[in-house]
Every structure is written in C-alpha cells, then in structure tokens.
Design a protein around this motif. Sequence first.
Motif, mmCIF file in Angstrom:
data_model
loop_
_atom_site.group_PDB
_atom_site.id
_atom_site.type_symbol
_atom_site.label_atom_id
_atom_site.label_comp_id
_atom_site.label_asym_id
_atom_site.label_seq_id
_atom_site.Cartn_x
_atom_site.Cartn_y
_atom_site.Cartn_z
ATOM 1 N N ILE A 275 -4.773 10.016 -1.966
ATOM 2 C CA ILE A 275 -3.962 11.208 -2.140
ATOM 3 C C ILE A 275 -2.844 10.905 -1.167
ATOM 4 C CG2 ILE A 275 -4.156 13.398 -1.557
ATOM 5 C CD1 ILE A 275 -7.231 13.617 -2.230
ATOM 6 N N LYS A 276 -1.662 11.205 -1.563
ATOM 7 C CA LYS A 276 -0.695 11.159 -0.676
ATOM 8 C C LYS A 276 -0.146 12.502 0.030
ATOM 9 C CE LYS A 276 3.578 10.064 1.154
ATOM 10 N NZ LYS A 276 3.897 9.057 2.088
ATOM 11 N N ILE A 277 0.155 12.804 1.218
ATOM 12 C CA ILE A 277 0.350 14.021 1.871
ATOM 13 C C ILE A 277 1.414 13.860 2.605
ATOM 14 C CG2 ILE A 277 -0.049 15.837 3.514
ATOM 15 C CD1 ILE A 277 -3.024 15.379 2.654
ATOM 16 N N ALA B 150 1.166 6.912 7.934
ATOM 17 C CA ALA B 150 2.312 6.331 7.328
ATOM 18 C C ALA B 150 3.185 5.974 8.517
ATOM 19 C CB ALA B 150 3.130 6.928 6.347
ATOM 20 N N HIS B 151 3.790 4.581 8.512
ATOM 21 C CA HIS B 151 4.934 4.413 9.367
ATOM 22 C C HIS B 151 4.485 4.139 10.946
ATOM 23 C CE1 HIS B 151 7.103 5.238 5.880
ATOM 24 N NE2 HIS B 151 7.038 6.382 6.021
ATOM 25 N N LEU B 152 3.260 3.886 11.345
ATOM 26 C CA LEU B 152 2.866 3.827 12.798
ATOM 27 C C LEU B 152 2.946 5.243 13.366
ATOM 28 C CD1 LEU B 152 3.448 0.462 14.213
ATOM 29 C CD2 LEU B 152 1.459 1.247 13.519
ATOM 30 N N THR C 57 5.652 -1.565 1.564
ATOM 31 C CA THR C 57 7.259 -1.579 1.737
ATOM 32 C C THR C 57 7.966 -0.111 2.030
ATOM 33 O OG1 THR C 57 7.421 -1.322 -0.534
ATOM 34 C CG2 THR C 57 7.118 -3.445 0.291
ATOM 35 N N ASP C 58 7.062 1.012 1.544
ATOM 36 C CA ASP C 58 7.945 2.311 1.575
ATOM 37 C C ASP C 58 8.947 2.280 0.306
ATOM 38 O OD1 ASP C 58 8.062 4.748 1.734
ATOM 39 O OD2 ASP C 58 9.438 4.799 3.610
ATOM 40 N N GLY C 59 8.880 1.058 -0.402
ATOM 41 C CA GLY C 59 10.237 0.616 -1.491
ATOM 42 C C GLY C 59 9.600 1.354 -2.627
ATOM 43 N N SER D 24 0.747 -1.204 0.013
ATOM 44 C CA SER D 24 0.094 -0.069 0.093
ATOM 45 C C SER D 24 0.832 1.219 -0.071
ATOM 46 C CB SER D 24 -0.887 0.066 1.129
ATOM 47 O OG SER D 24 -0.464 0.283 2.439
ATOM 48 N N HIS D 25 2.320 1.331 -0.331
ATOM 49 C CA HIS D 25 3.157 2.277 -0.072
ATOM 50 C C HIS D 25 4.389 2.145 -0.999
ATOM 51 C CE1 HIS D 25 4.801 5.558 2.983
ATOM 52 N NE2 HIS D 25 5.439 5.469 1.912
ATOM 53 N N ALA D 26 4.313 2.602 -2.179
ATOM 54 C CA ALA D 26 5.675 2.482 -3.033
ATOM 55 C C ALA D 26 5.808 3.647 -4.020
ATOM 56 C CB ALA D 26 5.308 1.055 -4.241
ATOM 57 N N HIS D 27 7.035 3.874 -3.885
ATOM 58 C CA HIS D 27 7.387 5.338 -4.476
ATOM 59 C C HIS D 27 7.816 5.288 -5.909
ATOM 60 C CE1 HIS D 27 7.570 7.902 -0.879
ATOM 61 N NE2 HIS D 27 7.626 6.914 -0.338
ATOM 62 N N LEU D 28 7.284 5.998 -6.717
ATOM 63 C CA LEU D 28 7.770 6.124 -8.160
ATOM 64 C C LEU D 28 8.929 7.199 -8.023
ATOM 65 C CD1 LEU D 28 4.573 6.258 -10.067
ATOM 66 C CD2 LEU D 28 6.252 4.904 -10.523
#
Length: 246
Positions: free
Chosen positions: A93-95, A147-149, A202-204, A5-9
């Motif tokens: 939406i990402k903030i 994000a990230h607890l 993953t925040d990958g 649920s969390h991957a970065h372009l």
Amino acid sequence: MIIDSHAHLKHGDAAHTEYLPQQIIATMDAAGIDKAVVFGICTTPERAIEMARAAAELFPARLIPYAYGLPSYTGDVLRMVERAVREYGFKGIKIHAGECTLSDYVSDPIFALAGDLGVPCLVDCCGNCAAMERPAAKFPKTRIIVAHLGLYLATDVRVIDSFIAMAERHANVLLDVSGVVQTWKIREAVRRIGSPRIVWGTDGPHPCPDTATFARDELSKVRALGLAPADEEAVLGGSIARLLGI
Ligand SMILES: [Zn+2]
C-alpha cells in the motif's frame, strides 16, 4: 535480482506525469532492472488501483502492484485496498502525506488494515519524523517503508539522522533510499539498521536526462557505496523480495 521498489505509474510532480507500463518496462530493460513495484498517486484510489492492476496484468512477471491508500469521498478505501490485496494480488500500500495527513483519525485504519493483510505500507511522510513514528509505534505488526530516507532530496543530514534513529527504535520500519542525494547516508543506514531493512528504488521514471540514464544512475549510486556484496544484493532487491514474499 534487481528490484526497483518505488516506481510511479502516476507521479506527484507538478504535471502529475503518467507513465505507461510499457515505458516502465523499457526503462527497466535499458537499466538492467528485473522487477519493479508500481503505483499511482495524485488520483483517486479507484483509478490508482486500476492503473496498477492493468500494469501488473500486462507484465505479471515484472511489475508488482501497490494500492493507493488515500482516504476518499467517492468510496470505501479500506474495502478497495483489501480487495486489491486479496483478489488482485497487490503486494503493498502506498501512502503519501502530501495528499493526506498521517493523523490517527485519517490514516490509522489503513495502517491497521495493512497489518491485518500482512502487506507493507510505503509512506512518503514529507520529512515529518514524529508523524511517521506515531503509527510505526502503534502498529508494530505493520511493516512501514519510509520513502527517501525520510525526506525527498534532503540536504540536511540531521533530518536523515532522525529517520535512521527512528528505524533503530522500531523493527517494523524499513528505509527506502530513492530520492537520496546524501548517498553516503545509505551506507550508514545499512550499518546501523542492517541491509534487510534497506530497500532501493528509483522513484522513477524520471525524464532527465532520460528515463534509462536516470535509472542507471540510481543503481550506480548504491553500487558506488562499496557495500559488502551480501548487503548490496539485499539493498538492490533481496530485502524487498523477502518482504513481499517474491
Ligand atoms: Zn515517489
């Protein structure tokens, strides 16, 4: 179904590293990940939306685009985000509080829009629980994924505890467990607020030791918690799938 649920372009690291959709897909294939939420930060909302739109067009069955809700001098971010959701099928939406403040006069229009559009906001609030709780309380219709607890790579469990307690107070708050090193706190969060409000990511991609190993290790962290099978299934994909209606 396993959903990151969390991957970065485009990342928020010092180099603002970018990954091609093909690299994200290769990482997912190597780690056994079915779908991934993708977005960019550290760029204009126009460019971040364009990156996510292009990625989702290339891999519509695998990549789920989020719009970057960064206040902008170069255009009307509300209109850009609304268009991304209504016309391009963006799902969230990402903030990032590292790039803008969560103060009411800056971020509230985005939180309000998200509620109207029925899409969640994935927020990195950089560990500021009070700043995160304010919009969570003000916009109960807006689903907020913290994000990230609460804080990336937090080692002070009191910080994580404050976010779990905040999520207990607000039913519209979910917790993302990417970038968590006190992994036993994930199990506690599941017990206290329930797996439907806990989402894995993953925040990958992350290059160390390599993107596939990093992603596999992030999966292993959750699988090693000994959660009930239904809870593990929810955290690793079911919860975000239900939230996004996929
Ligand atoms: Zn991130």
